[in-house]
Design a protein around this motif. Structure first.
Motif, PDB file in Angstrom:
ATOM      1  N   UNK A 237      21.222 -12.974   6.896  1.00  0.00           N
ATOM      2  CA  UNK A 237      20.306 -14.050   7.268  1.00  0.00           C
ATOM      3  C   UNK A 237      18.849 -13.659   7.058  1.00  0.00           C
ATOM      4  N   UNK A 238      18.451 -12.491   7.540  1.00  0.00           N
ATOM      5  CA  UNK A 238      17.043 -12.099   7.421  1.00  0.00           C
ATOM      6  C   UNK A 238      16.635 -11.973   5.957  1.00  0.00           C
ATOM      7  N   UNK A 239      17.501 -11.405   5.134  1.00  0.00           N
ATOM      8  CA  UNK A 239      17.198 -11.267   3.709  1.00  0.00           C
ATOM      9  C   UNK A 239      17.051 -12.630   3.044  1.00  0.00           C
ATOM     10  N   UNK A 240      17.997 -13.530   3.314  1.00  0.00           N
ATOM     11  CA  UNK A 240      17.947 -14.858   2.711  1.00  0.00           C
ATOM     12  C   UNK A 240      16.743 -15.662   3.211  1.00  0.00           C
ATOM     13  N   UNK A 241      16.399 -15.494   4.479  1.00  0.00           N
ATOM     14  CA  UNK A 241      15.234 -16.195   5.018  1.00  0.00           C
ATOM     15  C   UNK A 241      13.961 -15.723   4.334  1.00  0.00           C
ATOM     16  N   UNK A 242      13.885 -14.427   4.055  1.00  0.00           N
ATOM     17  CA  UNK A 242      12.708 -13.890   3.359  1.00  0.00           C
ATOM     18  C   UNK A 242      12.611 -14.453   1.944  1.00  0.00           C
TER      19      UNK A 242
END
Length: 368
Positions: A237-242
C-alpha cells in the motif's frame, strides 16, 4: 488504451492457492490475518472484515441502534452506496454541502444541517483525501453525535498524521478498483471493544459459538479467498500510494495553466492517497466536461465522471420518506461539481510516457 484503472492481484497467487489447497475457503485464518494487517494500517485496535464496503456502512450504523426518526448528516456528492446504506439501516438522511477545494463536507453547512434528531455525522473522505476531521470531530462532540467515516476511497489517507478510520467507526471498501482490493469486500475499523464485539456478532448470524445466537444477525462475512487477495495489497500500500502521489504531481505540473481546467489539491496536513485524480472543467473551457470526456475516450484515454448527479437526484429516491427536503438549490457547490468533475488515470500501472500522453492530450483538447 490508457485505462482509468488497472487491477493487478498477481502477487496474491500463492496465498490463494494456499487457501484452495486447505479445503476451507469460508471465513477463517486468512480473514483473521487480513484483519490484523488492516488494523495496523488504520492504526486501530480492531478491523472487522465484511463482504462489501456498503455492508461496512450498514453494519456500522446498525450497531448504533438507529431509528427512522434518527438523522445521519452526510455528503450529497458521493457514491450511491453512502445513501443506500443509510436507508438500509432505516435512518433519515440530511445533506450538507461540500467544499470545492477537497470535495468533502463543508463544516459551516454541516453545522447548519445538524438538528435535534441528528445522531450520526458521516463524513466522506472522497477520492483519497481526508475530510477536515479536526472541525468535524469538534462538531460531533459538540452535538453528541456518533462519527461514522465513509473511508471507502481513502485507505491509508491521513489528517494531521492520523489515519482515517480511527476517529469513530471507519468504513472501507475493498472493491476491485480500490487502492486495496479483495475483489469484493469491506472493513470496519474501531478502537471501541464493545462495538467491535457487536460487529463480529452481527456479521456472523448473531452467534459467537455455533448455534448459540445472541442477536438477530446477518451473513456479512468475508471469505478466506477474498482475504488472500487483500493481504499482498496491504503489504504494498505505501509503495503504491507513493507512485499514485508521484503521478498526481506530474499531472498537476503538466496541466497547470490549461484554460478552463482546475487541478485537484492535496491540502496541507493531509496525506492524499489519490484513489482518483479529479479535475474540474469550468464553464469557460473550450470543451464542456462531457465533451472532453468523449474526446478523451475517442483518443484512447480512460476517464470517469464521479459523480454526474447529486446522490439523491434519481427517480428512485424522489419523495422517499427517509430523504426529506433534499434540494439541489440548498447545495450549490456540490451541484456545480456534478457538472464539472472528471477523473483522469493516476494508478500505479501508468508509465511516465502514459502520464505525458494524458497531459498532452488534455492540453491539446482544451487549447493550451
Amino acid at each position: 488504451m490508457i485505462p482509468i484503472t488497472v487491477v493487478d492481484v498477481r502477487d496474491a497467487e500463492s496465498l490463494v492457492v494456499e487457501v484452495l489447497r486447505s479445503g476451507a475457503i469460508a471465513q477463517g485464518p486468512m480473514v483473521h490475518r487480513f484483519e490484523a494487517a488492516f488494523a495496523q494500517v488504520a492504526g486501530t485496535r480492531h478491523a472487522i472484515a465484511v463482504n462489501s464496503g456498503t455492508t461496512a456502512l450498514v453494519a456500522a450504523l446498525e450497531v448504533l441502534d438507529l431509528h427512522s426518526a434518527d438523522e445521519v448528516v452526510t455528503s450529497p456528492f458521493t457514491s450511491v452506496a453512502t445513501l443506500n446504506a443509510i436507508l438500509e439501516a432505516g435512518a433519515t438522511v440530511r445533506f450538507a454541502d461540500v467544499r470545492a477545494e477537497d470535495f468533502t463536507l463543508d463544516t459551516d453547512s454541516t453545522a447548519a444541517a445538524i438538528g435535534a434528531r441528528s445522531k450520526v455525522l458521516m463524513p466522506v473522505h472522497l477520492f483519497g483525501q481526508a475530510a477536515n476531521m479536526s472541525k468535524l470531530t469538534s462538531l460531533a462532540e459538540a452535538h453528541d453525535l456518533h462519527l461514522v467515516e465513509d473511508a471507502a476511497q481513502a485507505v491509508g489517507a491521513t489528517f494531521e498524521g492520523r489515519r482515517v478510520g480511527g476517529y469513530g467507526l471507519g468504513c472501507f471498501s475493498l472493491y476491485a478498483t480500490k487502492n486495496v482490493t479483495t475483489a469484493e469486500g469491506g472493513v470496519i475499523t474501531t478502537d471501541d471493544d464493545e462495538l467491535a464485539d457487536r460487529l463480529r456478532l452481527l456479521r456472523n448470524q448473531g452467534m459467537r459459538v455455533r448455534h448459540q445466537y445472541e442477536v438477530a444477525g446477518h451473513n456479512y462475512r468475508m471469505t478466506d479467498l477474498h482475504a488472500a487477495l487483500g493481504i499482498p495489497q496491504l503489504d504494498k500500500l505505501d509503495t503504491n500510494s507513493a507512485v499514485r502521489a508521484h503521478n498526481a504531481r506530474r499531472l498537476s505540473i503538466g496541466l497547470a495553466g490549461t484554460p478552463g481546467l482546475s487541478t485537484p489539491l492535496a491540502l496541507p496536513g493531509r496525506e492524499h492517497v489519490w484513489h482518483q485524480y479529479t479535475v474540474r472543467v469550468g464553464p469557460h473551457a473550450m470543451l464542456s466536461r462531457d465533451e472532453l470526456a468523449a474526446a478523451l475516450t475517442e483518443r484512447g484515454i480512460g476517464n470517469g465522471i464521479y459523480y454526474p448527479r447529486l446522490v439523491f437526484d434519481y427517480d428512485c429516491y424522489r419523495d422517499h420518506p427517509l430523504i426529506p427536503d433534499a434540494s439541489a438549490e440548498a447545495l450549490p457547490v456540490a451541484t456545480t461539481l456534478t457538472r464539472e468533475v472528471l477523473s483522469l488515470p493516476v494508478h500505479p500501472a501508468l508509465t511516465e510516457s502514459d502520464v505525458d500522453v494524458v497531459v498532452a492530450t488534455v492540453r491539446e483538447l482544451l487549447g493550451a
